[in-house]
Write a protein that holds these residues in place. Structure first.
Motif, PDB file in Angstrom:
ATOM      1  N   MET A 116      52.415  33.739 -10.269  1.00  7.27           N
ATOM      2  CA  MET A 116      51.260  33.470 -11.081  1.00  7.27           C
ATOM      3  C   MET A 116      51.621  32.400 -12.085  1.00  7.27           C
ATOM      4  O   MET A 116      52.359  32.623 -13.013  1.00  7.27           O
ATOM      5  CB  MET A 116      50.834  34.716 -11.828  1.00  7.27           C
ATOM      6  N   THR A 117      51.190  31.245 -11.884  1.00  8.13           N
ATOM      7  CA  THR A 117      51.533  30.200 -12.813  1.00  8.13           C
ATOM      8  C   THR A 117      50.375  29.240 -12.952  1.00  8.13           C
ATOM      9  O   THR A 117      49.416  29.287 -12.209  1.00  8.13           O
ATOM     10  CB  THR A 117      52.803  29.466 -12.377  1.00  8.13           C
ATOM     11  N   GLU A 118      50.488  28.392 -13.910  1.00  8.18           N
ATOM     12  CA  GLU A 118      49.456  27.403 -14.150  1.00  8.18           C
ATOM     13  C   GLU A 118      50.132  26.064 -14.239  1.00  8.18           C
ATOM     14  O   GLU A 118      50.421  25.586 -15.321  1.00  8.18           O
ATOM     15  CB  GLU A 118      48.695  27.661 -15.449  1.00  8.18           C
ATOM     16  N   PRO A 119      50.443  25.441 -13.106  1.00  9.19           N
ATOM     17  CA  PRO A 119      51.146  24.182 -13.142  1.00  9.19           C
ATOM     18  C   PRO A 119      50.443  23.173 -14.045  1.00  9.19           C
ATOM     19  O   PRO A 119      49.220  23.104 -14.067  1.00  9.19           O
ATOM     20  CB  PRO A 119      51.097  23.705 -11.689  1.00  9.19           C
ATOM     21  N   GLY A 120      51.262  22.410 -14.755  1.00  7.94           N
ATOM     22  CA  GLY A 120      50.720  21.307 -15.515  1.00  7.94           C
ATOM     23  C   GLY A 120      49.980  21.702 -16.780  1.00  7.94           C
ATOM     24  O   GLY A 120      49.332  20.879 -17.390  1.00  7.94           O
ATOM     25  N   GLN A 121      50.093  22.960 -17.181  1.00  5.09           N
ATOM     26  CA  GLN A 121      49.415  23.365 -18.400  1.00  5.09           C
ATOM     27  C   GLN A 121      50.283  23.019 -19.596  1.00  5.09           C
ATOM     28  O   GLN A 121      51.491  22.922 -19.490  1.00  5.09           O
ATOM     29  CB  GLN A 121      49.167  24.884 -18.382  1.00  5.09           C
ATOM     30  N   PRO A 122      49.646  22.864 -20.763  1.00  6.01           N
ATOM     31  CA  PRO A 122      50.432  22.576 -21.953  1.00  6.01           C
ATOM     32  C   PRO A 122      51.378  23.718 -22.304  1.00  6.01           C
ATOM     33  O   PRO A 122      51.188  24.836 -21.849  1.00  6.01           O
ATOM     34  CB  PRO A 122      49.383  22.411 -23.058  1.00  6.01           C
ATOM     35  N   GLY A 123      52.351  23.420 -23.122  1.00  6.62           N
ATOM     36  CA  GLY A 123      53.254  24.461 -23.591  1.00  6.62           C
ATOM     37  C   GLY A 123      54.356  24.768 -22.608  1.00  6.62           C
ATOM     38  O   GLY A 123      55.083  25.725 -22.756  1.00  6.62           O
ATOM     39  N   GLN A 124      54.490  23.952 -21.570  1.00 10.28           N
ATOM     40  CA  GLN A 124      55.543  24.183 -20.601  1.00 10.28           C
ATOM     41  C   GLN A 124      56.624  23.112 -20.770  1.00 10.28           C
ATOM     42  O   GLN A 124      56.394  22.089 -21.402  1.00 10.28           O
ATOM     43  CB  GLN A 124      54.947  24.207 -19.197  1.00 10.28           C
TER      44      GLN A 124
ATOM     45  N   GLY B   7      48.998  41.163  -9.349  1.00  2.00           N
ATOM     46  CA  GLY B   7      48.438  39.831  -9.553  1.00  2.00           C
ATOM     47  C   GLY B   7      47.417  39.842 -10.675  1.00  2.00           C
ATOM     48  O   GLY B   7      47.185  40.879 -11.313  1.00  2.00           O
ATOM     49  N   PRO B   8      46.791  38.668 -10.933  1.00  2.00           N
ATOM     50  CA  PRO B   8      45.870  38.547 -12.069  1.00  2.00           C
ATOM     51  C   PRO B   8      44.663  39.475 -12.005  1.00  2.00           C
ATOM     52  O   PRO B   8      44.024  39.722 -13.029  1.00  2.00           O
ATOM     53  CB  PRO B   8      45.427  37.084 -12.006  1.00  2.00           C
ATOM     54  N   GLU B   9      44.333  39.994 -10.827  1.00  2.00           N
ATOM     55  CA  GLU B   9      43.213  40.951 -10.740  1.00  2.00           C
ATOM     56  C   GLU B   9      43.568  42.252 -11.446  1.00  2.00           C
ATOM     57  O   GLU B   9      42.687  43.047 -11.779  1.00  2.00           O
ATOM     58  CB  GLU B   9      42.865  41.250  -9.272  1.00  2.00           C
TER      59      GLU B   9
ATOM     60  N   ASP C 230      41.262  25.608 -11.360  1.00  2.00           N
ATOM     61  CA  ASP C 230      40.398  25.578 -12.541  1.00  2.00           C
ATOM     62  C   ASP C 230      39.573  26.867 -12.548  1.00  2.00           C
ATOM     63  O   ASP C 230      38.903  27.172 -11.561  1.00  2.00           O
ATOM     64  CB  ASP C 230      39.493  24.340 -12.434  1.00  2.00           C
ATOM     65  N   PRO C 231      39.611  27.621 -13.661  1.00  2.00           N
ATOM     66  CA  PRO C 231      38.920  28.914 -13.683  1.00  2.00           C
ATOM     67  C   PRO C 231      37.397  28.797 -13.763  1.00  2.00           C
ATOM     68  O   PRO C 231      36.687  29.779 -13.556  1.00  2.00           O
ATOM     69  CB  PRO C 231      39.462  29.572 -14.948  1.00  2.00           C
ATOM     70  N   GLY C 232      36.895  27.591 -14.052  1.00  2.00           N
ATOM     71  CA  GLY C 232      35.459  27.420 -14.260  1.00  2.00           C
ATOM     72  C   GLY C 232      34.728  26.942 -13.013  1.00  2.00           C
ATOM     73  O   GLY C 232      35.242  26.990 -11.895  1.00  2.00           O
ATOM     74  N   GLN C 233      33.496  26.429 -13.229  1.00  2.00           N
ATOM     75  CA  GLN C 233      32.644  25.974 -12.123  1.00  2.00           C
ATOM     76  C   GLN C 233      33.339  24.934 -11.247  1.00  2.00           C
ATOM     77  O   GLN C 233      33.210  24.952 -10.025  1.00  2.00           O
ATOM     78  CB  GLN C 233      31.353  25.349 -12.686  1.00  2.00           C
TER      79      GLN C 233
ATOM     80  N   TRP D 249      43.716  33.519 -16.227  1.00  2.00           N
ATOM     81  CA  TRP D 249      45.140  33.244 -15.985  1.00  2.00           C
ATOM     82  C   TRP D 249      45.188  31.999 -15.105  1.00  2.00           C
ATOM     83  O   TRP D 249      44.963  32.093 -13.896  1.00  2.00           O
ATOM     84  CB  TRP D 249      45.774  34.453 -15.294  1.00  2.00           C
ATOM     85  N   GLY D 250      45.469  30.864 -15.709  1.00  2.00           N
ATOM     86  CA  GLY D 250      45.441  29.621 -14.929  1.00  2.00           C
ATOM     87  C   GLY D 250      44.090  29.458 -14.257  1.00  2.00           C
ATOM     88  O   GLY D 250      43.046  29.487 -14.909  1.00  2.00           O
ATOM     89  N   GLY D 251      44.093  29.339 -12.940  1.00  2.00           N
ATOM     90  CA  GLY D 251      42.851  29.166 -12.194  1.00  2.00           C
ATOM     91  C   GLY D 251      42.153  30.477 -11.852  1.00  2.00           C
ATOM     92  O   GLY D 251      41.118  30.466 -11.185  1.00  2.00           O
ATOM     93  N   TRP D 252      42.715  31.617 -12.275  1.00  2.00           N
ATOM     94  CA  TRP D 252      42.103  32.921 -11.966  1.00  2.00           C
ATOM     95  C   TRP D 252      41.158  33.301 -13.103  1.00  2.00           C
ATOM     96  O   TRP D 252      41.528  33.214 -14.282  1.00  2.00           O
ATOM     97  CB  TRP D 252      43.174  34.000 -11.817  1.00  2.00           C
ATOM     98  N   SER D 253      39.981  33.766 -12.758  1.00  6.43           N
ATOM     99  CA  SER D 253      39.002  34.163 -13.772  1.00  6.43           C
ATOM    100  C   SER D 253      38.002  35.108 -13.132  1.00  6.43           C
ATOM    101  O   SER D 253      37.919  35.209 -11.897  1.00  6.43           O
ATOM    102  CB  SER D 253      38.260  32.922 -14.286  1.00  6.43           C
ATOM    103  N   SER D 254      37.197  35.753 -13.964  1.00  5.91           N
ATOM    104  CA  SER D 254      36.185  36.650 -13.404  1.00  5.91           C
ATOM    105  C   SER D 254      35.152  35.854 -12.621  1.00  5.91           C
ATOM    106  O   SER D 254      34.624  36.339 -11.611  1.00  5.91           O
ATOM    107  CB  SER D 254      35.521  37.470 -14.511  1.00  5.91           C
ATOM    108  N   LEU D 255      34.859  34.626 -13.051  1.00  5.87           N
ATOM    109  CA  LEU D 255      33.882  33.798 -12.327  1.00  5.87           C
ATOM    110  C   LEU D 255      34.322  33.582 -10.880  1.00  5.87           C
ATOM    111  O   LEU D 255      33.597  33.896  -9.934  1.00  5.87           O
ATOM    112  CB  LEU D 255      33.720  32.433 -13.027  1.00  5.87           C
ATOM    113  N   ARG D 256      35.531  33.083 -10.719  1.00  2.59           N
ATOM    114  CA  ARG D 256      36.004  32.815  -9.351  1.00  2.59           C
ATOM    115  C   ARG D 256      36.344  34.111  -8.619  1.00  2.59           C
ATOM    116  O   ARG D 256      36.103  34.246  -7.424  1.00  2.59           O
ATOM    117  CB  ARG D 256      37.231  31.894  -9.393  1.00  2.59           C
ATOM    118  N   GLY D 257      36.915  35.062  -9.396  1.00  2.00           N
ATOM    119  CA  GLY D 257      37.336  36.316  -8.780  1.00  2.00           C
ATOM    120  C   GLY D 257      36.173  37.111  -8.204  1.00  2.00           C
ATOM    121  O   GLY D 257      36.349  37.897  -7.271  1.00  2.00           O
TER     122      GLY D 257
END
Ligand SMILES: C[S@@+](CC[C@H](N)C(=O)[O-])C[C@H]1O[C@@H](n2cnc3c(N)ncnc32)[C@H](O)[C@@H]1O
Length: 284
Positions: A1-9, A57-59, A193-196, A259-267
């Motif tokens: 579970m990671t978020e490649p390219g996110q800040p703070g890394q 996992g993120p679920e 991307d967790p959004g639309q 969590w990175g690209g995981w979200s309730s919208l996509r999930g």
């Protein structure tokens, strides 16, 4: 579970690319990346993961509810890509003889930090035995474990995941079980991307070219390797293992974390995690 390219890394992100990257480059880059990312990763996700909990996992699917490993008491269990060994610690608390293996010393140090804090707080058993090694080259004897597991550890981060399957098949005893979770392969075709925006197909599901990040000097600093569902099934079979289930956890109501690209919208629309449950058949 990671978020490649996110800040703070760690390290400066010079860019992202899709290109071939060797097994050696992959291992070296990901070891460095996880060494640098470990404190921030644990700070960000530690509460969700728990110190001694087994989350697939993120679920938020927990082994306590899913029972994918069966009865673990008294079993010899190997956790691959253990990170700070939260899953291994849960297994140990439930009576397993466990080893948490990871390529990153930085992640394992986080595991030692959790064990020390638990000891100081007066709860928790002995520290989890930890082992720094690559998932493609397991330093364990043939048939020496009853169960092997991995929650997003190692498998998506190696160039040769077929070799991980062969190594696990080797160290498992006949009748032993291997359960591992990875990013669901369908996610490869969508932006992380967790959004639309994350709901529009932007690349081919069939394109196995690795996702690569490079640092400011153009050196590979991180790599992920894609397999289709069919690829994963074939790698499992070719290793002599039998796939007994493929679990696609649904996003539960009440889980509002991103969590990175995981979200309730996509999930709520597509799977984010695939959990493969396999056995090494008995000889007879
Ligand atoms: C997303 S984390 C998962 C860790 C833990 N299971 C969790 O849920 O936090 C991925 C882990 O895989 C480890 N890893 C990456 N490549 C590996 C390899 N080739 N062999 C073993 N571990 C590896 C990383 O160091 C990292 O700790």
């Amino acid at each position: 579970m990671t978020e490649p390219g996110q800040p703070g890394q760690p390290g400066e992100l010079g860019g992202v690319d899709r290109r071939e990257v060797s097994p050696e480059q992959t291992a070296a880059a990901n070891r460095r990346w996880w060494d640098g990312a470990a404190p921030g990763y644990q700070q960000e996700h530690g509460r969700f993961l728990g110190d001694a909990d087994f989350v697939w996992g993120p679920e938020g699917l927990r082994e306590a509810d899913a029972h994918l490993l069966g009865d673990v008491a008294g079993r010899r269990v190997l956790e691959i890509g253990a990170g700070a060994a939260q899953c291994a610690r849960w297994l140990q608390d439930h009576g397993a003889q466990v080893v948490g293996l990871d390529i990153s010393a930085g992640q394992l140090v986080q595991g030692q930090r959790i064990d020390a804090a638990r000891a100081e707080a007066g709860h928790g058993g002995p520290a989890v035995p930890l082992l720094q090694a690559d998932a493609t080259d397991l330093p364990l004897a043939d048939g020496s474990v009853d169960l092997a597991c991995s929650a997003y550890g190692g498998v998506p981060f190696v160039a040769d995941s077929a070799r991980v399957m062969r190594e696990v098949a080797r160290v498992l005893r006949p009748g032993g079980r291997w359960v591992f979770s990875v990013t669901h392969p369908i996610r490869w075709a969508l932006p992380d991307d967790p959004g639309q925006h994350g709901l529009t197909i932007t690349s081919s599901y069939f394109d196995r070219t690795p996702y690569v990040e490079v640092d400011g000097r153009g050196e590979v600093s991180y790599a992920e390797h894609h397999r289709t569902l069919g690829d994963r099934v074939r790698e499992i079979s070719a290793a002599g293992l039998v796939l007994i289930d493929l679990v696609e956890p649904e996003w539960p109501p009440g889980n509002s974390q991103v969590w990175g690209g995981w979200s309730s919208l996509r999930g709520g629309l597509i799977p984010g995690t695939a959990i493969f449950s396999c056995v090494r058949p008995r000889a007879d």
